[in-house]
Motif scaffolding. Structure first.
Motif, PDB file in Angstrom:
ATOM      1  N   PRO A 192      -8.892 -20.696  -6.739  1.00 54.47           N
ATOM      2  CA  PRO A 192      -8.830 -20.333  -5.316  1.00 54.47           C
ATOM      3  C   PRO A 192      -8.229 -18.943  -5.092  1.00 54.47           C
ATOM      4  CG  PRO A 192      -8.100 -22.582  -5.595  1.00 54.47           C
ATOM      5  CD  PRO A 192      -8.259 -22.004  -6.967  1.00 54.47           C
ATOM      6  N   LEU A 193      -7.233 -18.570  -5.875  1.00 56.22           N
ATOM      7  CA  LEU A 193      -6.634 -17.245  -5.721  1.00 56.22           C
ATOM      8  C   LEU A 193      -7.623 -16.147  -6.090  1.00 56.22           C
ATOM      9  CD1 LEU A 193      -3.129 -17.966  -7.314  1.00 56.22           C
ATOM     10  CD2 LEU A 193      -3.713 -17.824  -4.897  1.00 56.22           C
ATOM     11  N   ILE A 194      -8.364 -16.360  -7.156  1.00 58.82           N
ATOM     12  CA  ILE A 194      -9.343 -15.367  -7.598  1.00 58.82           C
ATOM     13  C   ILE A 194     -10.459 -15.224  -6.569  1.00 58.82           C
ATOM     14  CG2 ILE A 194     -11.079 -14.879  -9.368  1.00 58.82           C
ATOM     15  CD1 ILE A 194      -9.166 -16.219 -11.387  1.00 58.82           C
ATOM     16  N   VAL A 195     -10.938 -16.339  -6.048  1.00 58.12           N
ATOM     17  CA  VAL A 195     -12.009 -16.304  -5.045  1.00 58.12           C
ATOM     18  C   VAL A 195     -11.519 -15.603  -3.777  1.00 58.12           C
ATOM     19  CG1 VAL A 195     -13.436 -17.747  -3.523  1.00 58.12           C
ATOM     20  CG2 VAL A 195     -13.232 -18.299  -5.944  1.00 58.12           C
ATOM     21  N   LYS A 196     -10.282 -15.880  -3.379  1.00 56.72           N
ATOM     22  CA  LYS A 196      -9.718 -15.244  -2.192  1.00 56.72           C
ATOM     23  C   LYS A 196      -9.657 -13.730  -2.369  1.00 56.72           C
ATOM     24  CE  LYS A 196      -5.665 -15.351   0.786  1.00 56.72           C
ATOM     25  NZ  LYS A 196      -4.322 -15.898   0.978  1.00 56.72           N
ATOM     26  N   LYS A 197      -9.226 -13.269  -3.537  1.00 52.31           N
ATOM     27  CA  LYS A 197      -9.157 -11.829  -3.811  1.00 52.31           C
ATOM     28  C   LYS A 197     -10.544 -11.203  -3.765  1.00 52.31           C
ATOM     29  CE  LYS A 197      -4.977 -10.456  -4.806  1.00 52.31           C
ATOM     30  NZ  LYS A 197      -4.296  -9.426  -4.053  1.00 52.31           N
ATOM     31  N   VAL A 198     -11.528 -11.876  -4.353  1.00 52.00           N
ATOM     32  CA  VAL A 198     -12.897 -11.346  -4.380  1.00 52.00           C
ATOM     33  C   VAL A 198     -13.450 -11.233  -2.966  1.00 52.00           C
ATOM     34  CG1 VAL A 198     -15.263 -11.882  -5.098  1.00 52.00           C
ATOM     35  CG2 VAL A 198     -13.389 -12.090  -6.727  1.00 52.00           C
ATOM     36  N   VAL A 199     -13.212 -12.241  -2.130  1.00 56.55           N
ATOM     37  CA  VAL A 199     -13.716 -12.228  -0.757  1.00 56.55           C
ATOM     38  C   VAL A 199     -13.029 -11.120   0.040  1.00 56.55           C
ATOM     39  CG1 VAL A 199     -13.761 -13.547   1.405  1.00 56.55           C
ATOM     40  CG2 VAL A 199     -14.439 -14.632  -0.729  1.00 56.55           C
ATOM     41  N   GLU A 200     -11.718 -10.958  -0.142  1.00 60.75           N
ATOM     42  CA  GLU A 200     -11.008  -9.884   0.557  1.00 60.75           C
ATOM     43  C   GLU A 200     -11.531  -8.515   0.144  1.00 60.75           C
ATOM     44  OE1 GLU A 200      -6.876 -10.478  -0.258  1.00 60.75           O
ATOM     45  OE2 GLU A 200      -6.677 -12.108   1.200  1.00 60.75           O
ATOM     46  N   LYS A 201     -11.767  -8.329  -1.142  1.00 58.73           N
ATOM     47  CA  LYS A 201     -12.268  -7.046  -1.638  1.00 58.73           C
ATOM     48  C   LYS A 201     -13.667  -6.769  -1.079  1.00 58.73           C
ATOM     49  CE  LYS A 201     -11.912  -3.504  -4.407  1.00 58.73           C
ATOM     50  NZ  LYS A 201     -11.009  -2.421  -4.141  1.00 58.73           N
ATOM     51  N   ALA A 202     -14.518  -7.778  -1.032  1.00 56.65           N
ATOM     52  CA  ALA A 202     -15.862  -7.605  -0.478  1.00 56.65           C
ATOM     53  C   ALA A 202     -15.778  -7.253   1.006  1.00 56.65           C
ATOM     54  CB  ALA A 202     -16.696  -8.866  -0.684  1.00 56.65           C
ATOM     55  N   GLY A 203     -14.873  -7.893   1.736  1.00 55.62           N
ATOM     56  CA  GLY A 203     -14.694  -7.584   3.150  1.00 55.62           C
ATOM     57  C   GLY A 203     -14.222  -6.155   3.353  1.00 55.62           C
ATOM     58  N   GLU A 204     -13.290  -5.707   2.517  1.00 52.43           N
ATOM     59  CA  GLU A 204     -12.817  -4.322   2.590  1.00 52.43           C
ATOM     60  C   GLU A 204     -13.958  -3.342   2.337  1.00 52.43           C
ATOM     61  OE1 GLU A 204      -9.531  -2.986   0.217  1.00 52.43           O
ATOM     62  OE2 GLU A 204      -8.316  -4.679   0.880  1.00 52.43           O
ATOM     63  N   ASN A 205     -14.742  -3.617   1.310  1.00 52.68           N
ATOM     64  CA  ASN A 205     -15.867  -2.726   0.990  1.00 52.68           C
ATOM     65  C   ASN A 205     -16.874  -2.670   2.127  1.00 52.68           C
ATOM     66  OD1 ASN A 205     -14.791  -2.093  -1.485  1.00 52.68           O
ATOM     67  ND2 ASN A 205     -16.026  -3.578  -2.607  1.00 52.68           N
ATOM     68  N   GLN A 227     -19.141   0.317   6.674  1.00 52.18           N
ATOM     69  CA  GLN A 227     -19.492   0.392   8.094  1.00 52.18           C
ATOM     70  C   GLN A 227     -18.820   1.603   8.739  1.00 52.18           C
ATOM     71  OE1 GLN A 227     -18.185  -2.956  10.358  1.00 52.18           O
ATOM     72  NE2 GLN A 227     -19.422  -2.435  12.125  1.00 52.18           N
ATOM     73  N   GLN A 228     -17.562   1.862   8.385  1.00 50.57           N
ATOM     74  CA  GLN A 228     -16.864   3.019   8.944  1.00 50.57           C
ATOM     75  C   GLN A 228     -17.552   4.324   8.538  1.00 50.57           C
ATOM     76  OE1 GLN A 228     -14.402   3.115  11.152  1.00 50.57           O
ATOM     77  NE2 GLN A 228     -14.536   0.889  11.270  1.00 50.57           N
ATOM     78  N   ARG A 229     -17.934   4.426   7.264  1.00 52.38           N
ATOM     79  CA  ARG A 229     -18.630   5.624   6.799  1.00 52.38           C
ATOM     80  C   ARG A 229     -19.953   5.814   7.537  1.00 52.38           C
ATOM     81  NH1 ARG A 229     -19.114   4.182   1.226  1.00 52.38           N
ATOM     82  NH2 ARG A 229     -17.201   3.031   1.123  1.00 52.38           N
ATOM     83  N   GLN A 230     -20.663   4.701   7.752  1.00 57.84           N
ATOM     84  CA  GLN A 230     -21.960   4.772   8.441  1.00 57.84           C
ATOM     85  C   GLN A 230     -21.771   5.239   9.881  1.00 57.84           C
ATOM     86  OE1 GLN A 230     -24.929   4.348   7.097  1.00 57.84           O
ATOM     87  NE2 GLN A 230     -26.032   4.661   8.989  1.00 57.84           N
ATOM     88  N   GLN A 231     -20.750   4.703  10.557  1.00 59.66           N
ATOM     89  CA  GLN A 231     -20.493   5.099  11.940  1.00 59.66           C
ATOM     90  C   GLN A 231     -20.061   6.555  12.018  1.00 59.66           C
ATOM     91  OE1 GLN A 231     -17.641   2.300  13.463  1.00 59.66           O
ATOM     92  NE2 GLN A 231     -19.195   0.763  13.920  1.00 59.66           N
ATOM     93  N   GLN A 232     -19.243   6.997  11.087  1.00 57.43           N
ATOM     94  CA  GLN A 232     -18.792   8.388  11.096  1.00 57.43           C
ATOM     95  C   GLN A 232     -19.958   9.344  10.857  1.00 57.43           C
ATOM     96  OE1 GLN A 232     -15.682   8.590   8.198  1.00 57.43           O
ATOM     97  NE2 GLN A 232     -14.152   7.712   9.560  1.00 57.43           N
TER      98      GLN A 232
END
Length: 93
Positions: free
Chosen positions: A32-45, A50-55
Motif C-alpha cells: 500500500p505504501l508503494i502504490v500510494k507513492k506511485v499514485v502521488e508521483k503520477a498525480g504530480e507529473n 498541465q501547468q506547462r501546457q497552460q503556460q
C-alpha cells in the motif's frame, strides 16, 4: 550422484511455504505504501504537465494580438436524411 531423501523434500517444502507466507506478510505491509507513492508521483507529473501546457498556450496567446473565438460549440441545425420507410417483415413457414 546424490539421492533425494524424504527429509530433504520436507525441508524444501517447508522453506517454500515459509517464503510464501513471509512474502505475503511483507507485501501486505509495504505494497500500500508503494502504490500510494506511485499514485502521488503520477498525480504530480500530470499536474506539472498541465501547468506547462497552460503556460505555453498563455504565452502563445500573449504573443499574438489576434482574438480567437471557439466556434466548435455553436449549435448547428441537425440535418436528418430520409432514406425510406421502415417495413416490418413477417416470416412465413
Amino acid at each position: 550422484m546424490q539421492l533425494a531423501s524424504f527429509s530433504g523434500f520436507i525441508k524444501t517444502l517447508f522453506y517454500i511455504i515459509a517464503f510464501y507466507y513471509i512474502f505475503r506478510f511483507l507485501a501486505k505491509l509495504f505494497l500500500p505504501l508503494i502504490v500510494k507513492k506511485v499514485v502521488e508521483k503520477a498525480g504530480e507529473n500530470m499536474y506539472q504537465q498541465q501547468q506547462r501546457q497552460q503556460q505555453s498556450s498563455w504565452q502563445k496567446n500573449q504573443n499574438d494580438d489576434t482574438v480567437i473565438y471557439n466556434t466548435d460549440n455553436v449549435k448547428k441545425p441537425r440535418e436528418t436524411k430520409k432514406v425510406g420507410d421502415y417495413v416490418d417483415y413477417e416470416e412465413i413457414d
